[in-house]
Scaffold this active site. Sequence first.
Site, mmCIF file in Angstrom:
data_model
loop_
_atom_site.group_PDB
_atom_site.id
_atom_site.type_symbol
_atom_site.label_atom_id
_atom_site.label_comp_id
_atom_site.label_asym_id
_atom_site.label_seq_id
_atom_site.Cartn_x
_atom_site.Cartn_y
_atom_site.Cartn_z
ATOM 1 N N LYS A 1 -32.063 -9.893 -45.479
ATOM 2 C CA LYS A 1 -31.837 -11.334 -45.676
ATOM 3 C C LYS A 1 -31.611 -11.577 -47.181
ATOM 4 O O LYS A 1 -32.405 -11.155 -47.994
ATOM 5 C CB LYS A 1 -33.056 -12.117 -45.184
ATOM 6 C CG LYS A 1 -32.817 -13.578 -45.002
ATOM 7 C CD LYS A 1 -33.929 -14.210 -44.146
ATOM 8 C CE LYS A 1 -33.641 -15.677 -43.878
ATOM 9 N NZ LYS A 1 -34.651 -16.286 -42.996
ATOM 10 N N ARG B 1 -40.171 -30.014 -29.182
ATOM 11 C CA ARG B 1 -40.270 -28.842 -28.294
ATOM 12 C C ARG B 1 -41.578 -28.852 -27.497
ATOM 13 O O ARG B 1 -41.707 -28.182 -26.483
ATOM 14 C CB ARG B 1 -40.211 -27.541 -29.134
ATOM 15 C CG ARG B 1 -38.838 -27.030 -29.421
ATOM 16 C CD ARG B 1 -38.253 -26.276 -28.253
ATOM 17 N NE ARG B 1 -36.828 -26.089 -28.397
ATOM 18 C CZ ARG B 1 -36.281 -25.036 -29.023
ATOM 19 N NH1 ARG B 1 -37.052 -24.126 -29.579
ATOM 20 N NH2 ARG B 1 -34.961 -24.933 -29.093
ATOM 21 N N GLU C 1 -43.688 -23.742 -30.923
ATOM 22 C CA GLU C 1 -44.291 -25.084 -31.043
ATOM 23 C C GLU C 1 -45.168 -25.409 -29.837
ATOM 24 O O GLU C 1 -46.206 -26.054 -29.967
ATOM 25 C CB GLU C 1 -43.185 -26.139 -31.180
ATOM 26 C CG GLU C 1 -42.500 -26.169 -32.547
ATOM 27 C CD GLU C 1 -41.415 -25.116 -32.701
ATOM 28 O OE1 GLU C 1 -41.125 -24.401 -31.719
ATOM 29 O OE2 GLU C 1 -40.874 -24.994 -33.824
HETATM 30 C C1 LIG Z 1 -37.518 -24.922 -32.656
HETATM 31 C C2 LIG Z 1 -37.361 -24.601 -34.110
HETATM 32 N N1 LIG Z 1 -38.463 -24.338 -34.837
HETATM 33 C C3 LIG Z 1 -38.360 -24.065 -36.153
HETATM 34 C C4 LIG Z 1 -37.126 -24.045 -36.766
HETATM 35 C C5 LIG Z 1 -37.002 -23.803 -38.256
HETATM 36 N N2 LIG Z 1 -36.286 -22.570 -38.520
HETATM 37 C C6 LIG Z 1 -35.010 -22.548 -38.843
HETATM 38 S S1 LIG Z 1 -34.425 -21.022 -39.108
HETATM 39 C C7 LIG Z 1 -35.962 -20.350 -38.817
HETATM 40 C C8 LIG Z 1 -36.192 -18.883 -38.940
HETATM 41 C C9 LIG Z 1 -35.221 -18.133 -38.089
HETATM 42 O O1 LIG Z 1 -35.450 -16.749 -38.292
HETATM 43 P P1 LIG Z 1 -34.392 -15.754 -37.703
HETATM 44 O O2 LIG Z 1 -34.043 -16.167 -36.342
HETATM 45 O O3 LIG Z 1 -34.955 -14.414 -37.894
HETATM 46 O O4 LIG Z 1 -33.086 -15.970 -38.586
HETATM 47 P P2 LIG Z 1 -32.838 -15.536 -40.105
HETATM 48 O O5 LIG Z 1 -32.994 -16.826 -40.909
HETATM 49 O O6 LIG Z 1 -33.860 -14.510 -40.468
HETATM 50 O O7 LIG Z 1 -31.438 -15.014 -40.139
HETATM 51 C C10 LIG Z 1 -36.876 -21.329 -38.504
HETATM 52 C C11 LIG Z 1 -38.310 -21.097 -38.224
HETATM 53 C C12 LIG Z 1 -35.998 -24.327 -35.969
HETATM 54 N N3 LIG Z 1 -34.750 -24.356 -36.503
HETATM 55 N N4 LIG Z 1 -36.139 -24.580 -34.660
HETATM 56 MG MG LIG Z 2 -34.828 -13.044 -39.330
#
Ligand SMILES: Cc1ncc(C[n+]2csc(CCOP(=O)(O)OP(=O)(O)O)c2C)c(N)n1
Ligand SMILES: [Mg+2]
Length: 631
Positions: free
Chosen positions: A280, A394, A366
């Site tokens: 990342k 959620r 959530e």
């Molecule tokens: C239901 C929900 N909870 C929390 C979030 C906040 N959020 C956005 S991106 C993310 C992390 C995603 O991690 P990953 O899927 O590994 O993607 P990366 O950013 O590492 O590429 C979170 C917790 C969200 N978008 N939707």
């Molecule tokens: Mg990730």
Amino acid sequence: MLLDSIHSPTDLKRLSMSELPQLAQEIRQFLIEKLSVTGGHLAPNLGVVELTLAMHYLYDSPTDKFLFDVGHQAYVHKMLTGRMDRFDTLRQKDGLCGFVKRTESEHDVWEAGHSSTSLSGAMGMALARDMQGRSNKVIAVIGDGALTGGMALEALNHIGHEKRKLTVVLNDNEMSIAPNVGALHNYLGKVRSDKTYRKAKDEFEWLLRKVPAIGGKLARTAERLKDSLKYLVVPGMLFEEFGLKYLGPVDGHDTEKLIEAFRQADNCEGPVLVHILTVKGKGYSPAEADSHKWHGITGSYKIESGQVLKPVGPPMYTEVFGNTLIELAEKDSRIMAITPAMPGGSGLLGFAQRFPGRMIDVGIAEQHAATMSAALAMEGMKPVYAVYSTFLQRAYDQVVHDICRHNANVIFAIDRAGFVGGDGETHQGVYDIAYLRHIPNLVLMMPKDENELRRMMATAVAYDDGPIAIRYPREQGRGVAMDEQPSPIPIGSWEVVRDGDYAAILAIGPMVHVAEEAAELLKREGLSVRVVNARFVKPLDEAMLAQLAKEHLPMLVLEEAAVAGGLGSAILEHYAQQGLKPTVQLAGIPDRFIEHATIKEQRAEVGLTAEETAKQVRAFALLKRQRQTAN
Ligand SMILES: Cc1ncc(C[n+]2csc(CCOP(=O)(O)OP(=O)(O)O)c2C)c(N)n1
Ligand SMILES: [Mg+2]
Ligand SMILES: CC(=O)[C@@H](O)[C@H](O)COP(=O)(O)O
């Protein structure tokens, strides 16, 4: 620059495979430069450059469907599909959306913003394809963080059952926003680092290649042996048990290897999971070193130093929340903080450092966070469930079924309540008043400034009679003095912040200050307007409502929330139940989604400004004259 020649995936396909690494380099440079001005989700997008190139190089979007989970990592996809010239407008009013957006391009087939929906989308698109006799590919890109979302596991379970052809690309960078958590994360970590399997697999494949063309029977035996070898050593078998063929791990920054893996996946029957390993923030050292901080940048930064330019002035409400929770937890060992994967965004990093083991990050879960909080409360803890308004959506059923029905003493710290700015319509925190205030037993309140936030937190910790929620905005405080020892506020008590006898504005949260500005404007016209800080949505201050009706003061209810089901609706319902018909006008967010812009622009778009408010209150005079004439 190769990038200058890319206006569509067709242009990309004209390049040779050997040119792709240079193109990847140019894409990274483009993103680092553009986002240094606009801000945005830099680290996630730097991590998917080669992945997105491989997908557009091999497949035919939009016939082949690309589903990006969350969609915050779709900037490269947007660059390759003709939107490079719009990146100066990223996340700005009428500008490029920060997430996948169907109205922006035919290549944007699946929108999100909230995580863990892409696998359900892929299952639906594969099912529709098969029902219609089409043969297009369906490729879902989901991160290791999003995979911890319950919806993703529900979909995996069904995908493995249906066994329809689709590809799940698991983009594993070991990070959610913060470092990823959970058993799944640990499991994937084993695959990433499982030298035994990787070595054995490579040696086995080397051996197979050494032996002259193997006849059918021996080849099948060899394949079975390879599978059993895999069964023995590779923990990635979880997905095979779910009914998906597992391929990987693949170097997620080697476009050629990715294309090879996708081709292999295309040749398999049924659903396939391709597990790719990425970094990342790849290619920008500050982001690689701290991808938590560089997950999403609000504002601009200096490229060379990596210095993010922060707004000057009072702390954000989030920071005041985090610091106050530490103070309260010093005195009350029952207090625990629960976050669904947002420890940084929710202001809990300090709390976690100060109280190891009392901040629980459950991953993107959530619903689980809500129900677990209920159990914590039932067992004598004081759980503080810190969650963004939009993401609490959620867990609606868990709030009703597991928390409020049990009258469990859970404290909700609902951040990002109101407009959120650049994240736009998927993230606006504007529905929680409507989806919470009708649930029995719940207390719901919102502070007018950061000192009142501290008082409400003291109120919540002192309150043992059931669930209690504080909602606060994504903005800086008002710079007011803060009480050393914040005193609790009587539950259900509103506050007259400005007296007046012409009309009354009942406002909540930041709208109290909009109301005060409006009252100041009206004072210059000789109209004295009362401003009430209607800081409790539930319970209402019924004594004050009776007083206002008794004085026949026309009222305007001002809230940065959906009008439907909001505070104004609650007040109208109250008067109706009392058989009273005072003049009550509602000002809030109309029945439509409000897109990305600045918070100021979003408020102006729906009339939540001092000028518009003054105009509405001024109209009471007209209404009054009309009524007097009619009588
Ligand atoms: C239901 C929900 N909870 C929390 C979030 C906040 N959020 C956005 S991106 C993310 C992390 C995603 O991690 P990953 O899927 O590994 O993607 P990366 O950013 O590492 O590429 C979170 C917790 C969200 N978008 N939707
Ligand atoms: Mg990730
Ligand atoms: C994509 C996503 O859902 C998160 O990154 C979100 O954008 C964070 O919002 P804040 O910037 O308000 O913390």
